[in-house]
Design a protein around this motif. Structure first.
Motif, PDB file in Angstrom:
ATOM      1  N   PHE A 239      34.439  38.194  28.446  1.00  0.00           N
ATOM      2  CA  PHE A 239      35.204  38.125  29.688  1.00  0.00           C
ATOM      3  C   PHE A 239      35.709  39.527  29.996  1.00  0.00           C
ATOM      4  CE2 PHE A 239      35.236  34.013  27.705  1.00  0.00           C
ATOM      5  CZ  PHE A 239      34.996  33.137  28.757  1.00  0.00           C
ATOM      6  N   ASP A 240      35.439  39.984  31.210  1.00  0.00           N
ATOM      7  CA  ASP A 240      35.645  41.396  31.525  1.00  0.00           C
ATOM      8  C   ASP A 240      36.943  41.702  32.243  1.00  0.00           C
ATOM      9  OD1 ASP A 240      34.268  39.869  33.498  1.00  0.00           O
ATOM     10  OD2 ASP A 240      33.770  41.665  34.611  1.00  0.00           O
ATOM     11  N   GLY A 241      37.792  40.697  32.498  1.00  0.00           N
ATOM     12  CA  GLY A 241      39.047  40.990  33.175  1.00  0.00           C
ATOM     13  C   GLY A 241      38.801  41.440  34.600  1.00  0.00           C
ATOM     14  N   GLY A 242      39.318  42.629  34.953  1.00  0.00           N
ATOM     15  CA  GLY A 242      39.136  43.123  36.315  1.00  0.00           C
ATOM     16  C   GLY A 242      39.894  42.305  37.343  1.00  0.00           C
ATOM     17  N   SER A 243      41.058  41.770  36.961  1.00  0.00           N
ATOM     18  CA  SER A 243      41.858  40.941  37.868  1.00  0.00           C
ATOM     19  C   SER A 243      42.277  41.755  39.093  1.00  0.00           C
ATOM     20  CB  SER A 243      43.094  40.419  37.132  1.00  0.00           C
ATOM     21  OG  SER A 243      42.727  39.779  35.929  1.00  0.00           O
ATOM     22  N   PHE A 244      42.515  41.063  40.232  1.00  0.00           N
ATOM     23  CA  PHE A 244      42.783  41.799  41.465  1.00  0.00           C
ATOM     24  C   PHE A 244      43.644  40.984  42.420  1.00  0.00           C
ATOM     25  CE2 PHE A 244      38.763  39.526  42.016  1.00  0.00           C
ATOM     26  CZ  PHE A 244      38.939  38.875  43.232  1.00  0.00           C
ATOM     27  N   ALA A 245      44.134  41.663  43.457  1.00  0.00           N
ATOM     28  CA  ALA A 245      44.880  41.011  44.539  1.00  0.00           C
ATOM     29  C   ALA A 245      44.323  41.480  45.871  1.00  0.00           C
ATOM     30  CB  ALA A 245      46.367  41.337  44.445  1.00  0.00           C
ATOM     31  N   LEU A 246      44.164  40.535  46.797  1.00  0.00           N
ATOM     32  CA  LEU A 246      43.720  40.835  48.159  1.00  0.00           C
ATOM     33  C   LEU A 246      44.807  40.417  49.139  1.00  0.00           C
ATOM     34  CD1 LEU A 246      40.060  39.399  48.161  1.00  0.00           C
ATOM     35  CD2 LEU A 246      40.718  41.804  47.973  1.00  0.00           C
ATOM     36  N   ASN A 247      45.065  41.253  50.114  1.00  0.00           N
ATOM     37  CA  ASN A 247      45.954  40.850  51.193  1.00  0.00           C
ATOM     38  C   ASN A 247      45.200  40.017  52.220  1.00  0.00           C
ATOM     39  OD1 ASN A 247      48.680  41.679  50.727  1.00  0.00           O
ATOM     40  ND2 ASN A 247      47.992  43.819  50.866  1.00  0.00           N
ATOM     41  N   ALA A 248      45.933  39.458  53.174  1.00  0.00           N
ATOM     42  CA  ALA A 248      45.320  38.564  54.155  1.00  0.00           C
ATOM     43  C   ALA A 248      44.312  39.283  55.041  1.00  0.00           C
ATOM     44  CB  ALA A 248      46.404  37.904  55.008  1.00  0.00           C
ATOM     45  N   ASN A 249      44.382  40.616  55.090  1.00  0.00           N
ATOM     46  CA  ASN A 249      43.384  41.386  55.839  1.00  0.00           C
ATOM     47  C   ASN A 249      42.154  41.705  54.992  1.00  0.00           C
ATOM     48  OD1 ASN A 249      44.368  43.313  54.100  1.00  0.00           O
ATOM     49  ND2 ASN A 249      45.282  44.616  55.691  1.00  0.00           N
ATOM     50  N   CYS A 250      42.079  41.102  53.790  1.00  0.00           N
ATOM     51  CA  CYS A 250      40.960  41.251  52.846  1.00  0.00           C
ATOM     52  C   CYS A 250      40.906  42.620  52.176  1.00  0.00           C
ATOM     53  CB  CYS A 250      39.608  40.961  53.518  1.00  0.00           C
ATOM     54  SG  CYS A 250      39.431  39.251  54.060  1.00  0.00           S
ATOM     55  N   ARG A 251      41.944  43.418  52.334  1.00  0.00           N
ATOM     56  CA  ARG A 251      41.962  44.719  51.672  1.00  0.00           C
ATOM     57  C   ARG A 251      42.506  44.582  50.252  1.00  0.00           C
ATOM     58  NH1 ARG A 251      44.100  48.689  56.597  1.00  0.00           N
ATOM     59  NH2 ARG A 251      42.225  48.432  57.915  1.00  0.00           N
ATOM     60  N   LEU A 252      41.920  45.376  49.362  1.00  0.00           N
ATOM     61  CA  LEU A 252      42.299  45.334  47.956  1.00  0.00           C
ATOM     62  C   LEU A 252      43.669  45.980  47.768  1.00  0.00           C
ATOM     63  CD1 LEU A 252      41.116  44.580  45.103  1.00  0.00           C
ATOM     64  CD2 LEU A 252      40.433  46.984  44.934  1.00  0.00           C
ATOM     65  N   ALA A 253      44.611  45.213  47.215  1.00  0.00           N
ATOM     66  CA  ALA A 253      45.959  45.729  46.979  1.00  0.00           C
ATOM     67  C   ALA A 253      46.183  46.112  45.521  1.00  0.00           C
ATOM     68  CB  ALA A 253      46.997  44.693  47.402  1.00  0.00           C
ATOM     69  N   ALA A 254      45.452  45.489  44.608  1.00  0.00           N
ATOM     70  CA  ALA A 254      45.648  45.758  43.178  1.00  0.00           C
ATOM     71  C   ALA A 254      44.388  45.382  42.423  1.00  0.00           C
ATOM     72  CB  ALA A 254      46.837  44.962  42.644  1.00  0.00           C
TER      73      ALA A 254
END
Length: 525
Positions: free
Chosen positions: A213-228
């Motif tokens: 399992f490679d992790g790579g967790s992320f967050a997207l805002n409602a505009n689909c832009r990567l926040a984290a």
């Protein structure tokens, strides 16, 4: 009304069955998440993923429930709440669940709706389908908590937004595959686009048996832009800051966005992490492998050193009468470059003993693959004996091309506890060897610079079990073989479609037969 949230993404490395150890990791991550309102963990983090049949045992379910209550009690200190994945019994069913632990209690439970039952997944057999979920209410914020596969189709996210969800938090146990990062992101973007909601995606990291399992967790805002985005192939805690932006809903402030390794670098790091966790989670002091002077064992040794460090890797050269001087020299140079111990155990006495022992039965029959396999099995016995005596696990060095078509000896070069190259085709072995000579993987414990002698990479591959032998005496050229195997195994293509790629029909049929006939070897190995 709550207008701000601090959510910690806890990308940790659980172990299947080690409930106590997993509890300790979960609590340690919470302790590190100073100032968080909520700490989010991965799918089935409490049991480890995938738990397989272990989760069906009543005593295991009892211990999971006790551990969940222990974690819930920890939130009674007024600190961060936790979203924890766990197998969970409910009204006679067993579910892949997410528990909201807050205020000293299990405040809410939601169940996974879409259970995968393909490839490495077997969830329909052990879990019940959950109902279509509604959001959980966390401190006046309605949070949808789909589980992994639930966001690979639109229905669950659609149900959540229709029931008032304001944020989607997805817990995942998504294993590494080539190009999987883009696939995950595409599904997440589709759900964000359809719902208009921001999405936080927390994935497991670490090796568990044959999976990585490679992790790579992320967050997207409602505009689909990567926040984290968290780094791949390592444990990590990332604090994300969320605020309510009037009628525009919740927004995640842009924070760390780690680059995700791609291509050969990602594959190499997956092998390193998979081997390191297999050895360490099973309590082996290290590994031992045969270093033949060939490319497969050289790359396997390099991965082992990067995973465990040179002091935990032992190599053995086991020459036969057919071993070339080049192979002896190449093995020694490779061991020196990697900084590992290389022992020399000659197998000719064992070969002579077997030949003498079997001569009355073999009579005047001419030598054939029988004598070749005796050499390979003599090496296997030697490595297993050293493993038994010293405790190191034997590392198998065969690649996917050869294992697929049975170009390997059962109880010989197929013996061992773990195979680093089990999912690496031969052409990729060459590419990865070049890559490792140019690059040191992040968190790798081996030396920088060249670790595999150039002659090992450039000389024709040979098992050296008879005079002047090369692999191509028995197999099609590896570029052709690998493409046919990929068509048959990964793409599940038929004969006509494979031939349309330019392959000869007889060659395709031959490879297909070899693949099918070798299944008994793979089953036993």
């Amino acid at each position: 009304m709550t207008d701000k949230l601090t959510i910690a993404m806890a990308q940790i490395n659980p172990t299947v069955g080690d409930i106590g150890g997993n509890v300790a990791r979960i609590l340690a991550a919470r302790d590190r998440s100073v100032g968080a309102d909520l700490v989010v963990y991965s799918e089935l983090v409490l049991s480890g993923y995938p738990p397989e049949d272990l989760v069906l045992k009543p005593f295991f379910q009892d211990r999971i429930e006790a551990a969940a209550n222990q974690l819930a009690a920890a939130t009674g200190d007024g600190g961060a709440a936790m979203l924890v994945g766990a197998p969970w019994r409910h009204e006679g069913g067993l579910y892949n669940a997410v528990l909201l632990l807050d205020g000293g209690a299990v405040a809410a439970v939601r169940f996974k709706r879409n259970l995968p039952n393909y490839s490495v997944f077997d969830e329909k057999r052990i879990f019940d389908d959950g109902p279509m979920p509604g959001p959980v209410n966390f401190r006046d914020v309605r949070i949808g908590v789909p589980v992994c596969e639930d966001i690979w189709s639109p229905e669950v996210a659609e149900c959540l937004v229709e029931n008032g969800a304001e944020i989607l938090i997805v817990v995942n146990g998504s294993p590494f595959e080539s190009d999987k990062v883009d696939v995950r992101l595409q599904h997440a973007v589709q759900r964000v686009t359809e719902t208009g909601l921001p999405l936080l995606y927390v994935n497991q990291v670490g090796g568990q048996d044959e999976l990585v399992f490679d992790g790579g967790s992320f967050a997207l805002n409602a505009n689909c832009r990567l926040a984290a985005r968290q780094p791949a192939f390592t444990e990590d805690i990332l604090m994300t800051q969320w605020r309510r932006d009037g009628n525009n809903g919740w927004v995640c402030a842009v924070t760390d966005r780690a680059a995700h390794p791609e291509g050969l670098g990602a594959s190499y790091q997956a092998m390193v992490l998979g081997l390191a966790d297999y050895v360490n989670k099973n309590g082996f002091p290290g590994v031992i492998l045969g270093l033949s002077g060939g490319i497969d064992s050289a790359l396997s040794a390099a991965v082992a050193v990067d995973a465990l460090g040179p002091d935990r890797v032992r190599c053995v050269m086991m020459p036969s009468p057919y071993t070339s001087q080049d192979s002896l020299d190449d093995a020694r140079e490779c061991a020196q470059l990697l900084g590992v111990r290389l022992d020399d155990v000659r197998i000719e006495p064992a070969i002579d003993a077997f030949n003498e022992m079997l001569a009355p039965m073999f009579g005047d029959r001419p030598p054939d693959t029988t004598e070749e396999n005796i050499q390979a099995r003599s090496r296997g016995v030697t490595l297993m004996a050293i493993s038994n005596k010293l405790g190191h696990m034997v590392l198998t060095t065969g690649n996917k091309s050869e294992m697929s078509v049975g170009y390997a000896t059962l109880y010989g070069d197929m013996c061992g506890g773990f195979s680093v190259l089990k999912d690496v085709y031969k052409c990729d072995v060459f590419k990865l060897s070049h890559w490792r000579n140019r690059s040191l993987p992040e968190r790798g414990l081996g030396p920088a610079g060249r670790v595999i002698p150039e002659r090992i990479i450039t000389k024709p591959p040979s098992a050296e079990l008879r005079p002047d032998q090369t692999d191509q005496d028995s197999l099609p050229p590896y570029d052709e073989l690998d493409d046919i195997l990929s068509c048959l195994i990964e793409d599940e293509m038929g004969l006509a479609a494979i031939c349309q790629r330019g392959h000869d029909q007889q060659t395709v049929q031959r490879v297909w037969r070899m693949l099918d006939r070798a299944e008994y070897k793979r089953r036993q190995a």
